[in-house]
Design a protein around this motif. Structure first.
Motif, PDB file in Angstrom:
ATOM      1  N   LEU A 104      -7.017  -2.560 -14.474  1.00 10.12           N
ATOM      2  CA  LEU A 104      -6.900  -1.582 -15.551  1.00 10.12           C
ATOM      3  C   LEU A 104      -6.287  -0.287 -15.035  1.00 10.12           C
ATOM      4  O   LEU A 104      -5.418   0.313 -15.666  1.00 10.12           O
ATOM      5  CB  LEU A 104      -8.297  -1.310 -16.102  1.00 10.12           C
ATOM      6  CG  LEU A 104      -8.408  -0.699 -17.471  1.00 10.12           C
ATOM      7  CD1 LEU A 104      -7.698  -1.572 -18.472  1.00 10.12           C
ATOM      8  CD2 LEU A 104      -9.869  -0.547 -17.841  1.00 10.12           C
ATOM      9  N   TYR A 106      -4.354   0.077 -12.469  1.00  5.02           N
ATOM     10  CA  TYR A 106      -2.944  -0.136 -12.146  1.00  5.02           C
ATOM     11  C   TYR A 106      -2.103  -0.119 -13.415  1.00  5.02           C
ATOM     12  O   TYR A 106      -1.014   0.450 -13.456  1.00  5.02           O
ATOM     13  CB  TYR A 106      -2.806  -1.470 -11.427  1.00  5.02           C
ATOM     14  CG  TYR A 106      -1.536  -1.614 -10.646  1.00  5.02           C
ATOM     15  CD1 TYR A 106      -1.199  -0.700  -9.653  1.00  5.02           C
ATOM     16  CD2 TYR A 106      -0.668  -2.671 -10.891  1.00  5.02           C
ATOM     17  CE1 TYR A 106      -0.031  -0.834  -8.938  1.00  5.02           C
ATOM     18  CE2 TYR A 106       0.490  -2.813 -10.171  1.00  5.02           C
ATOM     19  CZ  TYR A 106       0.811  -1.897  -9.193  1.00  5.02           C
ATOM     20  OH  TYR A 106       1.971  -2.031  -8.483  1.00  5.02           O
ATOM     21  N   MET A 107      -2.655  -0.717 -14.457  1.00  4.08           N
ATOM     22  CA  MET A 107      -1.946  -0.770 -15.730  1.00  4.08           C
ATOM     23  C   MET A 107      -1.758   0.639 -16.303  1.00  4.08           C
ATOM     24  O   MET A 107      -0.657   1.025 -16.692  1.00  4.08           O
ATOM     25  CB  MET A 107      -2.782  -1.620 -16.683  1.00  4.08           C
ATOM     26  CG  MET A 107      -2.091  -2.101 -17.889  1.00  4.08           C
ATOM     27  SD  MET A 107      -3.165  -3.311 -18.683  1.00  4.08           S
ATOM     28  CE  MET A 107      -3.506  -2.487 -20.197  1.00  4.08           C
ATOM     29  N   ARG A 109      -1.876   3.512 -14.721  1.00  4.06           N
ATOM     30  CA  ARG A 109      -1.051   4.343 -13.853  1.00  4.06           C
ATOM     31  C   ARG A 109       0.420   4.052 -14.094  1.00  4.06           C
ATOM     32  O   ARG A 109       1.245   4.951 -14.155  1.00  4.06           O
ATOM     33  CB  ARG A 109      -1.416   4.095 -12.393  1.00  4.06           C
ATOM     34  CG  ARG A 109      -0.717   5.009 -11.437  1.00  4.06           C
ATOM     35  CD  ARG A 109      -1.469   5.183 -10.158  1.00  4.06           C
ATOM     36  NE  ARG A 109      -1.534   3.989  -9.357  1.00  4.06           N
ATOM     37  CZ  ARG A 109      -2.638   3.325  -9.060  1.00  4.06           C
ATOM     38  NH1 ARG A 109      -3.789   3.742  -9.518  1.00  4.06           N
ATOM     39  NH2 ARG A 109      -2.601   2.264  -8.309  1.00  4.06           N
ATOM     40  N   ASN A 110       0.743   2.756 -14.242  1.00  7.39           N
ATOM     41  CA  ASN A 110       2.129   2.411 -14.517  1.00  7.39           C
ATOM     42  C   ASN A 110       2.526   2.813 -15.924  1.00  7.39           C
ATOM     43  O   ASN A 110       3.709   3.047 -16.177  1.00  7.39           O
ATOM     44  CB  ASN A 110       2.371   0.927 -14.262  1.00  7.39           C
ATOM     45  CG  ASN A 110       2.596   0.664 -12.789  1.00  7.39           C
ATOM     46  OD1 ASN A 110       3.637   1.003 -12.256  1.00  7.39           O
ATOM     47  ND2 ASN A 110       1.609   0.116 -12.118  1.00  7.39           N
TER      48      ASN A 110
ATOM     49  N   ILE B 217      -2.850  -4.715  -4.313  1.00 11.59           N
ATOM     50  CA  ILE B 217      -3.053  -5.222  -5.666  1.00 11.59           C
ATOM     51  C   ILE B 217      -2.214  -6.472  -5.889  1.00 11.59           C
ATOM     52  O   ILE B 217      -2.674  -7.441  -6.489  1.00 11.59           O
ATOM     53  CB  ILE B 217      -2.730  -4.109  -6.691  1.00 11.59           C
ATOM     54  CG1 ILE B 217      -3.805  -3.034  -6.602  1.00 11.59           C
ATOM     55  CG2 ILE B 217      -2.634  -4.667  -8.092  1.00 11.59           C
ATOM     56  CD1 ILE B 217      -3.558  -1.822  -7.426  1.00 11.59           C
ATOM     57  N   PRO B 263       7.769   0.186 -13.724  1.00  9.04           N
ATOM     58  CA  PRO B 263       6.464   0.488 -14.329  1.00  9.04           C
ATOM     59  C   PRO B 263       5.969  -0.609 -15.257  1.00  9.04           C
ATOM     60  O   PRO B 263       4.787  -0.964 -15.238  1.00  9.04           O
ATOM     61  CB  PRO B 263       6.711   1.778 -15.107  1.00  9.04           C
ATOM     62  CG  PRO B 263       7.918   2.362 -14.543  1.00  9.04           C
ATOM     63  CD  PRO B 263       8.737   1.246 -14.018  1.00  9.04           C
ATOM     64  N   GLY B 266       4.542  -3.332 -13.270  1.00 10.38           N
ATOM     65  CA  GLY B 266       3.217  -2.936 -12.806  1.00 10.38           C
ATOM     66  C   GLY B 266       2.179  -3.080 -13.897  1.00 10.38           C
ATOM     67  O   GLY B 266       1.067  -3.556 -13.667  1.00 10.38           O
ATOM     68  N   MET B 267       2.563  -2.683 -15.137  1.00 11.89           N
ATOM     69  CA  MET B 267       1.613  -2.791 -16.242  1.00 11.89           C
ATOM     70  C   MET B 267       1.268  -4.249 -16.487  1.00 11.89           C
ATOM     71  O   MET B 267       0.109  -4.590 -16.756  1.00 11.89           O
ATOM     72  CB  MET B 267       2.198  -2.163 -17.510  1.00 11.89           C
ATOM     73  CG  MET B 267       2.202  -0.652 -17.464  1.00 11.89           C
ATOM     74  SD  MET B 267       2.849   0.064 -18.967  1.00 11.89           S
ATOM     75  CE  MET B 267       1.422  -0.107 -20.042  1.00 11.89           C
ATOM     76  N   GLY B 270      -1.198  -5.421 -13.798  1.00 13.94           N
ATOM     77  CA  GLY B 270      -2.539  -4.907 -14.090  1.00 13.94           C
ATOM     78  C   GLY B 270      -3.174  -5.662 -15.241  1.00 13.94           C
ATOM     79  O   GLY B 270      -4.338  -6.062 -15.189  1.00 13.94           O
ATOM     80  N   VAL B 274      -6.664  -7.964 -15.485  1.00 13.63           N
ATOM     81  CA  VAL B 274      -7.749  -7.743 -16.448  1.00 13.63           C
ATOM     82  C   VAL B 274      -7.998  -9.006 -17.263  1.00 13.63           C
ATOM     83  O   VAL B 274      -9.139  -9.466 -17.421  1.00 13.63           O
ATOM     84  CB  VAL B 274      -7.414  -6.550 -17.371  1.00 13.63           C
ATOM     85  CG1 VAL B 274      -8.467  -6.403 -18.446  1.00 13.63           C
ATOM     86  CG2 VAL B 274      -7.281  -5.280 -16.563  1.00 13.63           C
TER      87      VAL B 274
END
Lengths: 291, 296
Positions: A104, A106-107, A109-110, B217, B263, B266-267, B270, B274
């Protein structure tokens, strides 16, 4: 020479009061839900960037007004984290929650990188000049930082000790199952914890950004400091987190007088290590609980 | 074709890295969030030694050994910590190592990094070196796979799993749990060092920014996505993640949007972490919960 140390001390108190604001939310979440919320740092970053968003075109609100919608959205993010990720995971093993919170974070932050890029940003404010107080330079924003931290902690103290909600908060962090049996409204308590954590993190982030600058990693870097503060104060202990935060800030800034400033961050890392190894309950060894 | 070789080499390196993390995270239940530190120690040691004239085979052995020793140094104090505290301690350890890489400029050249890391003569450089490098990397990955499979299927491997399920039971059965866990971390760190070594000599340029939380990560994602506690899981995870990351480059994106790609990626990473935790914590390949003693 004393002025030099006094300056470092004051810098330390300023940094420490902000770390303390970050640490409180982390400590409360840990105290009740028993997991380390990695995405807490992202509440810090989002609070700051949202204020930047509302204070620049197309909104162009004055900074002190744009804090309000920014904090509201930060609280929304905090509550959404709980609703969509942490609540469904509450019964699963703690490591699953930890990995989810890393994901979460990382998500989010990006998400910041996506919207605002990776570059440094600053608030478009007139350069605040330092005031010389007894040989120590301090800016108006830094005074504001300390006063807000003080105000926030006074409100928190009042809330925890003088209200029924505060009483139930303390009860829940003492024993979550027993509190639920005693008929404490768990939804309300959960809600309060996330609102408090988000408001403290978001406001701390805004103050930090006013004093320095905004970058996507600010939350993650502060999170490690905040975590050191929480450990120092004893996990799950709000007042320990306050003192821990101040201690980390002062230790870090005083260290500049003795070792290379490149290793400033090393202090809090080393402290985490030492504390985990020798004093895992913190220096204020009250076992758990928001007290 | 050359590009395919490149992707395969990177995937194999990450599969070694992910397998080494899997030994700790999947089989032993040690949540090491600082695994990148050992990858970095391996890469920096081998690079520095070979840049200073040490023959490459010796540099490689030295690097793997140092990564293992660093693992032991981390393991001995931190193993008394449980669960999430161990995670934090390892995360902080990785940050400290990162700071050392960044600030010991006399040795590591700080943020400028180490360029021109030598390769063995017979591999050479340039495009013609890709097939032999692929063979070497494949051999290393295969050795890692076979060794880790042997380790985890042995009686020692079963005691790792017992520790993961319930450490008190392992103690009650007379196992020296801290010794067993230390061995697991040393082995895992040494293999992470191996991955770092191959990576350093393949890319031939390393800098501190290659060894950050972001890579931790990524490798965590490889293990969790593939299936922790399985033999093929981390390999599959590494190939899926690296191929996904590399094939994004082939999507024609107008140049003004190119800065949104990293980005967004990266999202997505992430988000996958989750969602995996919410919907499929066992990963793509679930671990068989049957207790078998014959498949060694």
């Amino acid at each position: 020479m004393t002025a030099y140390y006094a300056q470092l001390l004051v810098n330390g108190i300023i940094a420490g009061s902000i770390y303390a604001m970050f640490a409180v939310g982390l400590a409360m979440v840990y105290g009740v839900f028993k997991f380390i919320n990695f995405s807490h740092g992202e509440l810090i970053t989002w609070g700051a960037y949202l204020t930047l968003m509302f204070s620049s075109p197309p909104f162009s609100l004055p900074v002190y007004i744009s804090i309000v919608p920014a904090l509201l959205i930060t609280v929304g993010i905090g509550l959404a984290q709980d609703r969509f990720v942490y609540r469904p995971l509450r019964q699963s093993n703690p490591i699953a929650i930890l990995i989810a919170s890393i994901g979460l974070s990382y998500m989010l932050r990006n998400g910041i990188r996506l919207c605002w890029g990776s570059d440094l940003h600053t608030f478009d404010l007139p350069l605040s000049t330092g005031i010389l107080l007894g040989g120590v330079y301090i800016t108006k924003i830094q005074i504001l930082m300390m006063l807000s931290a003080l105000l926030f902690f006074c409100i928190l103290y009042f809330l925890l000790t003088r209200t029924l909600l505060g009483k139930s908060l303390r009860a829940v962090s003492d024993n979550i199952e027993l509190s639920a049996i005693m008929g404490i409204n768990m939804k309300k308590v959960t809600w309060t914890i996330w609102v408090l954590a988000s408001v403290f993190a978001g406001s701390g982030g805004i103050l930090l950004a006013l004093d320095t600058s905004l970058d996507p990693m600010m939350g993650m870097n502060s999170l490690i400091k905040a975590f050191a503060a929480v450990l120092l104060g004893g996990a799950g202990n709000v007042w320990g987190a306050l003192i821990g935060g101040l201690f980390i800030g002062i230790a870090e800034n005083l260290s500049v007088a003795f070792i290379s400033p490149d290793y400033k961050d090393f202090i809090s890392y080393a402290l985490i290590f030492i504390l985990l190894l020798f004093k895992p309950r913190g220096f204020f060894g009250i076992a758990g609980g928001v007290r | 074709m050359d590009y395919l070789y490149h992707i395969l080499i990177i995937s194999l390196i990450y599969s070694i890295f992910a397998q080494s993390l899997n030994l700790e995270l999947g089989f032993t239940g040690l949540y090491n969030f600082g695994h990148i530190a050992f990858f970095g120690i391996g890469a920096y040691t081998s690079a520095l030694l070979s840049l200073n004239g040490v023959p490459i085979p010796l540099a490689v052995i030295g690097a793997i050994t140092l990564a293992g020793v660093a693992g032991a140094l981390l393991a001995i104090p931190t193993l008394r910590l449980s669960g999430d505290y161990f995670g934090i301690a390892t995360l902080v350890f990785a940050e400290m190592i990162h700071l050392v890489f960044l600030n010991e400029r006399d040795i590591t050249r700080g943020p400028m990094g180490l360029p021109n890391i030598p390769r063995p003569e017979w591999i050479g450089s340039g495009i013609s070196s890709l097939p032999p490098f692929l063979i070497v990397t494949f051999a290393a990955a295969a050795v890692t796979f076979i060794l880790l499979r042997r380790i985890t299927n042995s009686p020692y491997g079963r005691s790792l799993k017992v520790i993961r399920e319930d450490e008190f039971v392992a103690q009650a059965l007379g196992k020296n749990t801290s010794l067993i866990k230390t061995k697991a971390i040393v082995t895992g760190s040494a293999f992470a060092g191996l991955a770092g070594v191959i990576w350093a000599h393949y890319i031939t340029y390393i800098s501190p920014s290659d060894f950050t939380l972001q890579e931790t990560i990524l490798v965590l994602l490889c293990v969790v996505l593939g299936g922790k506690g399985t033999h093929f899981g981390p390999v599959v995870g590494a190939f899926v993640i690296i191929f996904f990351a590399e094939f994004i480059r082939f999507i024609p994106i107008p140049s003004e949007y190119i800065r949104f790609v990293a980005p967004l990626q990266g999202m997505v990473y992430g988000f996958i972490l989750v969602i995996m935790m919410l919907k499929r914590p066992q990963g793509l390949i679930p671990e068989s919960r049957k207790f078998t003693t014959t498949n060694a």
